[in-house]
Design a protein around this motif. Sequence first.
Motif, PDB file in Angstrom:
ATOM      1  N   ARG A  72       0.855  -1.187   0.000  1.00  0.00           N
ATOM      2  CA  ARG A  72       0.000   0.000   0.000  1.00  0.00           C
ATOM      3  C   ARG A  72       0.889   1.234   0.000  1.00  0.00           C
ATOM      4  O   ARG A  72       1.862   1.322   0.733  1.00  0.00           O
ATOM      5  CB  ARG A  72      -0.912   0.019   1.230  1.00  0.00           C
ATOM      6  CG  ARG A  72      -1.863   1.207   1.223  1.00  0.00           C
ATOM      7  CD  ARG A  72      -2.789   1.166   2.375  1.00  0.00           C
ATOM      8  NE  ARG A  72      -2.005   1.279   3.612  1.00  0.00           N
ATOM      9  CZ  ARG A  72      -2.528   1.306   4.822  1.00  0.00           C
ATOM     10  NH1 ARG A  72      -3.824   1.190   4.984  1.00  0.00           N
ATOM     11  NH2 ARG A  72      -1.765   1.408   5.874  1.00  0.00           N
ATOM     12  N   ARG A  73       0.529   2.165  -0.875  1.00  0.00           N
ATOM     13  CA  ARG A  73       1.305   3.396  -0.974  1.00  0.00           C
ATOM     14  C   ARG A  73       0.345   4.578  -1.003  1.00  0.00           C
ATOM     15  O   ARG A  73      -0.662   4.550  -1.718  1.00  0.00           O
ATOM     16  CB  ARG A  73       2.139   3.348  -2.259  1.00  0.00           C
ATOM     17  CG  ARG A  73       3.136   4.459  -2.395  1.00  0.00           C
ATOM     18  CD  ARG A  73       4.009   4.284  -3.618  1.00  0.00           C
ATOM     19  NE  ARG A  73       3.224   4.586  -4.814  1.00  0.00           N
ATOM     20  CZ  ARG A  73       3.321   3.939  -5.959  1.00  0.00           C
ATOM     21  NH1 ARG A  73       4.152   2.946  -6.095  1.00  0.00           N
ATOM     22  NH2 ARG A  73       2.578   4.283  -6.999  1.00  0.00           N
ATOM     23  N   HIS A  74       0.656   5.576  -0.202  1.00  0.00           N
ATOM     24  CA  HIS A  74      -0.191   6.775  -0.169  1.00  0.00           C
ATOM     25  C   HIS A  74       0.203   7.692  -1.316  1.00  0.00           C
ATOM     26  O   HIS A  74       1.327   8.190  -1.383  1.00  0.00           O
ATOM     27  CB  HIS A  74      -0.038   7.498   1.182  1.00  0.00           C
ATOM     28  CG  HIS A  74      -0.999   8.622   1.354  1.00  0.00           C
ATOM     29  ND1 HIS A  74      -2.338   8.414   1.511  1.00  0.00           N
ATOM     30  CD2 HIS A  74      -0.815   9.974   1.350  1.00  0.00           C
ATOM     31  CE1 HIS A  74      -2.957   9.585   1.623  1.00  0.00           C
ATOM     32  NE2 HIS A  74      -2.040  10.543   1.518  1.00  0.00           N
ATOM     33  N   ASP A  75      -0.717   7.865  -2.259  1.00  0.00           N
ATOM     34  CA  ASP A  75      -0.478   8.703  -3.428  1.00  0.00           C
ATOM     35  C   ASP A  75      -1.821   9.300  -3.863  1.00  0.00           C
ATOM     36  O   ASP A  75      -2.441   8.855  -4.830  1.00  0.00           O
ATOM     37  CB  ASP A  75       0.129   7.866  -4.554  1.00  0.00           C
ATOM     38  CG  ASP A  75       0.589   8.697  -5.734  1.00  0.00           C
ATOM     39  OD1 ASP A  75       0.404   9.942  -5.716  1.00  0.00           O
ATOM     40  OD2 ASP A  75       1.131   8.109  -6.688  1.00  0.00           O
ATOM     41  N   PRO A  76      -2.278  10.328  -3.135  1.00  0.00           N
ATOM     42  CA  PRO A  76      -3.609  10.889  -3.397  1.00  0.00           C
ATOM     43  C   PRO A  76      -3.767  11.491  -4.797  1.00  0.00           C
ATOM     44  O   PRO A  76      -4.888  11.644  -5.273  1.00  0.00           O
ATOM     45  CB  PRO A  76      -3.776  11.959  -2.315  1.00  0.00           C
ATOM     46  CG  PRO A  76      -2.425  12.227  -1.792  1.00  0.00           C
ATOM     47  CD  PRO A  76      -1.590  11.024  -2.059  1.00  0.00           C
ATOM     48  N   ASN A  77      -2.674  11.805  -5.464  1.00  0.00           N
ATOM     49  CA  ASN A  77      -2.764  12.397  -6.803  1.00  0.00           C
ATOM     50  C   ASN A  77      -2.856  11.354  -7.914  1.00  0.00           C
ATOM     51  O   ASN A  77      -3.049  11.701  -9.072  1.00  0.00           O
ATOM     52  CB  ASN A  77      -1.560  13.313  -7.057  1.00  0.00           C
ATOM     53  CG  ASN A  77      -1.555  14.501  -6.118  1.00  0.00           C
ATOM     54  OD1 ASN A  77      -2.607  15.025  -5.770  1.00  0.00           O
ATOM     55  ND2 ASN A  77      -0.378  14.897  -5.684  1.00  0.00           N
ATOM     56  N   HIS A  78      -2.693  10.085  -7.568  1.00  0.00           N
ATOM     57  CA  HIS A  78      -2.765   9.015  -8.567  1.00  0.00           C
ATOM     58  C   HIS A  78      -4.224   8.839  -8.995  1.00  0.00           C
ATOM     59  O   HIS A  78      -5.123   8.822  -8.157  1.00  0.00           O
ATOM     60  CB  HIS A  78      -2.211   7.711  -7.998  1.00  0.00           C
ATOM     61  CG  HIS A  78      -1.904   6.695  -9.037  1.00  0.00           C
ATOM     62  ND1 HIS A  78      -2.883   5.979  -9.680  1.00  0.00           N
ATOM     63  CD2 HIS A  78      -0.719   6.294  -9.568  1.00  0.00           C
ATOM     64  CE1 HIS A  78      -2.322   5.165 -10.559  1.00  0.00           C
ATOM     65  NE2 HIS A  78      -1.007   5.337 -10.502  1.00  0.00           N
TER      66      HIS A  78
END
Length: 130
Positions: A72-78
């Motif tokens: 899991r990776r936090h990448d709100p702009n993806h």
Amino acid sequence: MNVFDIAGRAMSAQLVRLNATASNMANAGAVTGSEKQAYRAIRPIFRTVTESPGISTVKVESVVTTDAKPVRRHDPNHPLADKDGNVWEAAVDSSTELVDMLEASRMYQNNVQVLQTAKSLMLDTVRMGK
């Protein structure tokens, strides 16, 4: 079963292994919006086949999905991010896959050499009889 059957089956099994590894490598780094959709590495399961004492080969029993957890990776702009801004990366270890690919390739090559040697020995035997 003769040497050609044994080596042929072994080559077939290694080809399945190479294809699974290629699939895993192709999906390494793939990102999805949910943990359920994330790609997980696949592995072939081999079974030994023995038709008579001292003579055995291998068969692909099945191809299974590993239990590895996606990262899991936090990448709100993806664009695929979920409501919390997280994306999940495929559960594939590229280093492990490369090692597996090299090993399967070498085993395949070894069986090709076995077939070439057996063919050469048979031809030499036939020439001796002439």
